[in-house]
Design a protein around this motif. Structure first.
Motif, mmCIF file in Angstrom:
data_model
loop_
_atom_site.group_PDB
_atom_site.id
_atom_site.type_symbol
_atom_site.label_atom_id
_atom_site.label_comp_id
_atom_site.label_asym_id
_atom_site.label_seq_id
_atom_site.Cartn_x
_atom_site.Cartn_y
_atom_site.Cartn_z
ATOM 1 N N THR A 28 25.863 38.300 53.583
ATOM 2 C CA THR A 28 24.836 37.605 54.338
ATOM 3 C C THR A 28 23.739 37.101 53.414
ATOM 4 O O THR A 28 23.343 37.776 52.471
ATOM 5 C CB THR A 28 24.230 38.564 55.385
ATOM 6 N N LYS A 29 23.265 35.884 53.680
ATOM 7 C CA LYS A 29 22.195 35.291 52.878
ATOM 8 C C LYS A 29 21.151 34.679 53.802
ATOM 9 O O LYS A 29 21.419 34.415 54.971
ATOM 10 C CB LYS A 29 22.759 34.228 51.943
ATOM 11 N N ILE A 30 19.984 34.412 53.237
ATOM 12 C CA ILE A 30 18.908 33.748 53.970
ATOM 13 C C ILE A 30 18.732 32.368 53.373
ATOM 14 O O ILE A 30 18.661 32.219 52.152
ATOM 15 C CB ILE A 30 17.590 34.540 53.860
ATOM 16 N N ILE A 31 18.680 31.357 54.233
ATOM 17 C CA ILE A 31 18.466 29.993 53.760
ATOM 18 C C ILE A 31 17.202 29.426 54.404
ATOM 19 O O ILE A 31 16.874 29.743 55.546
ATOM 20 C CB ILE A 31 19.671 29.069 54.059
ATOM 21 N N TYR A 32 16.493 28.609 53.632
ATOM 22 C CA TYR A 32 15.342 27.893 54.182
ATOM 23 C C TYR A 32 15.101 26.630 53.371
ATOM 24 O O TYR A 32 15.534 26.518 52.231
ATOM 25 C CB TYR A 32 14.084 28.765 54.235
ATOM 26 N N SER A 33 14.436 25.665 53.995
ATOM 27 C CA SER A 33 14.119 24.399 53.331
ATOM 28 C C SER A 33 12.777 24.506 52.635
ATOM 29 O O SER A 33 11.834 25.100 53.161
ATOM 30 C CB SER A 33 14.065 23.255 54.343
ATOM 31 N N ASN A 34 12.699 23.905 51.456
ATOM 32 C CA ASN A 34 11.448 23.833 50.708
ATOM 33 C C ASN A 34 10.721 22.541 51.072
ATOM 34 O O ASN A 34 11.314 21.616 51.612
ATOM 35 C CB ASN A 34 11.733 23.860 49.195
ATOM 36 N N SER A 35 9.464 22.466 50.733
ATOM 37 C CA SER A 35 8.662 21.284 51.071
ATOM 38 C C SER A 35 9.183 20.015 50.384
ATOM 39 O O SER A 35 8.960 18.915 50.873
ATOM 40 C CB SER A 35 7.193 21.506 50.711
ATOM 41 N N ASP A 36 9.910 20.171 49.261
ATOM 42 C CA ASP A 36 10.442 19.000 48.562
ATOM 43 C C ASP A 36 11.822 18.578 49.066
ATOM 44 O O ASP A 36 12.453 17.685 48.511
ATOM 45 C CB ASP A 36 10.481 19.247 47.053
ATOM 46 N N GLU A 50 26.287 33.477 56.660
ATOM 47 C CA GLU A 50 27.316 34.074 55.811
ATOM 48 C C GLU A 50 27.613 33.142 54.641
ATOM 49 O O GLU A 50 27.334 31.942 54.702
ATOM 50 C CB GLU A 50 28.592 34.342 56.624
ATOM 51 N N ASP A 51 28.177 33.702 53.577
ATOM 52 C CA ASP A 51 28.515 32.934 52.364
ATOM 53 C C ASP A 51 29.293 31.662 52.657
ATOM 54 O O ASP A 51 29.078 30.642 52.019
ATOM 55 C CB ASP A 51 29.375 33.778 51.416
ATOM 56 N N ASN A 52 30.221 31.730 53.610
ATOM 57 C CA ASN A 52 31.088 30.577 53.862
ATOM 58 C C ASN A 52 30.349 29.405 54.501
ATOM 59 O O ASN A 52 30.933 28.350 54.719
ATOM 60 C CB ASN A 52 32.294 30.980 54.712
ATOM 61 N N LYS A 53 29.068 29.549 54.769
ATOM 62 C CA LYS A 53 28.250 28.469 55.318
ATOM 63 C C LYS A 53 27.458 27.754 54.223
ATOM 64 O O LYS A 53 26.652 26.869 54.498
ATOM 65 C CB LYS A 53 27.280 29.000 56.383
ATOM 66 N N ILE A 54 27.718 28.140 52.969
ATOM 67 C CA ILE A 54 27.025 27.569 51.813
ATOM 68 C C ILE A 54 28.075 26.993 50.867
ATOM 69 O O ILE A 54 29.070 27.661 50.567
ATOM 70 C CB ILE A 54 26.188 28.648 51.091
ATOM 71 N N PRO A 55 27.895 25.758 50.386
ATOM 72 C CA PRO A 55 28.883 25.186 49.457
ATOM 73 C C PRO A 55 29.060 26.075 48.216
ATOM 74 O O PRO A 55 28.100 26.687 47.743
ATOM 75 C CB PRO A 55 28.269 23.840 49.066
ATOM 76 N N THR A 56 30.276 26.133 47.734
ATOM 77 C CA THR A 56 30.537 26.905 46.516
ATOM 78 C C THR A 56 30.427 26.032 45.271
ATOM 79 O O THR A 56 30.151 26.522 44.189
ATOM 80 C CB THR A 56 31.938 27.553 46.561
ATOM 81 N N ASP A 57 30.651 24.741 45.435
ATOM 82 C CA ASP A 57 30.548 23.805 44.314
ATOM 83 C C ASP A 57 29.083 23.394 44.168
ATOM 84 O O ASP A 57 28.480 22.857 45.089
ATOM 85 C CB ASP A 57 31.414 22.579 44.587
ATOM 86 N N ARG A 58 28.517 23.641 43.008
ATOM 87 C CA ARG A 58 27.099 23.379 42.782
ATOM 88 C C ARG A 58 26.838 22.031 42.097
ATOM 89 O O ARG A 58 25.725 21.767 41.658
ATOM 90 C CB ARG A 58 26.496 24.524 41.969
ATOM 91 N N THR A 59 27.843 21.176 42.028
ATOM 92 C CA THR A 59 27.687 19.880 41.367
ATOM 93 C C THR A 59 26.464 19.127 41.885
ATOM 94 O O THR A 59 25.689 18.581 41.108
ATOM 95 C CB THR A 59 28.951 19.013 41.553
ATOM 96 N N SER A 63 21.851 23.425 60.925
ATOM 97 C CA SER A 63 21.829 24.484 61.925
ATOM 98 C C SER A 63 22.856 25.550 61.540
ATOM 99 O O SER A 63 24.038 25.430 61.849
ATOM 100 C CB SER A 63 22.146 23.899 63.296
ATOM 101 N N GLY A 64 22.380 26.548 60.808
ATOM 102 C CA GLY A 64 23.247 27.655 60.410
ATOM 103 C C GLY A 64 24.197 27.348 59.274
ATOM 104 O O GLY A 64 25.153 28.084 59.048
ATOM 105 N N VAL A 65 23.945 26.257 58.550
ATOM 106 C CA VAL A 65 24.840 25.860 57.468
ATOM 107 C C VAL A 65 24.066 25.055 56.421
ATOM 108 O O VAL A 65 23.045 24.455 56.729
ATOM 109 C CB VAL A 65 26.026 25.031 58.029
ATOM 110 N N VAL A 66 24.568 25.080 55.198
ATOM 111 C CA VAL A 66 24.016 24.232 54.141
ATOM 112 C C VAL A 66 25.032 23.129 53.887
ATOM 113 O O VAL A 66 26.216 23.402 53.683
ATOM 114 C CB VAL A 66 23.748 25.037 52.846
ATOM 115 N N THR A 67 24.573 21.881 53.944
ATOM 116 C CA THR A 67 25.457 20.744 53.699
ATOM 117 C C THR A 67 24.930 19.931 52.521
ATOM 118 O O THR A 67 23.823 20.170 52.042
ATOM 119 C CB THR A 67 25.560 19.839 54.948
ATOM 120 N N GLU A 68 25.726 18.967 52.091
ATOM 121 C CA GLU A 68 25.326 18.095 50.988
ATOM 122 C C GLU A 68 24.961 16.727 51.555
ATOM 123 O O GLU A 68 25.762 16.103 52.255
ATOM 124 C CB GLU A 68 26.463 17.969 49.978
#
Length: 135
Positions: free
Chosen positions: A2-10, A39-48, A57-62
């Motif tokens: 489990t991880k915590i995600i949030y948006s920064n001002s930038d 959960e981890d699977n809601k965050i991209p693994t490729d950091r390119t 909403s509950g996920v990190v996208t590119e």
């Protein structure tokens, strides 16, 4: 995990990886900032295109537009590396090296990276941008 995600001002995304209980890690989220526990699977693994990540909403996208800007910087950096030996020949007038041949090589490099730029601009998704970059 489990991880915590949030948006920064930038507009970038921060990810907190708790070392213990996720509730204990909430204290590390800046005051007044909206966050989500995912959960981890809601965050991209490729950091390119890590700086193109956005919190949904509950996920990190590119974000494709942000990824294209990153790709163009990457393209310019790659082009500069390829130009360097020819720039040296031309600017330093290195004996035994043909400035004309160097300029011909530079023209080919310019064409290669102009095509890459066009392909990045035409890409509709992250996979297309990566393909345009040659990876």
């Amino acid at each position: 995990m489990t991880k915590i995600i949030y948006s920064n001002s930038d507009g970038t995304v921060s990810i907190i990886t708790p070392t213990g209980d996720v509730n204990d890690a909430k204290k590390d989220v800046p005051s007044g900032v909206s966050y989500e526990i995912v959960e981890d699977n809601k965050i991209p693994t490729d950091r390119t295109f890590r700086n193109a990540w956005v919190k949904g909403s509950g996920v990190v996208t590119e974000d494709v537009t942000k990824a294209k800007a990153i790709a163009h910087t990457t393209r310019r950096d790659k082009r500069a590396v390829e130009f360097k030996p020819y720039d040296d020949i031309i600017s330093k007038q290195i004996p035994g090296q043909s400035a004309s041949d160097a300029e011909t090589a530079r023209a080919a490099i310019r064409t290669k990276y102009a095509t890459m730029q066009t392909n990045i601009d035409k890409a509709n998704d992250i996979a297309g941008i990566k393909t345009a970059l040659g990876g």
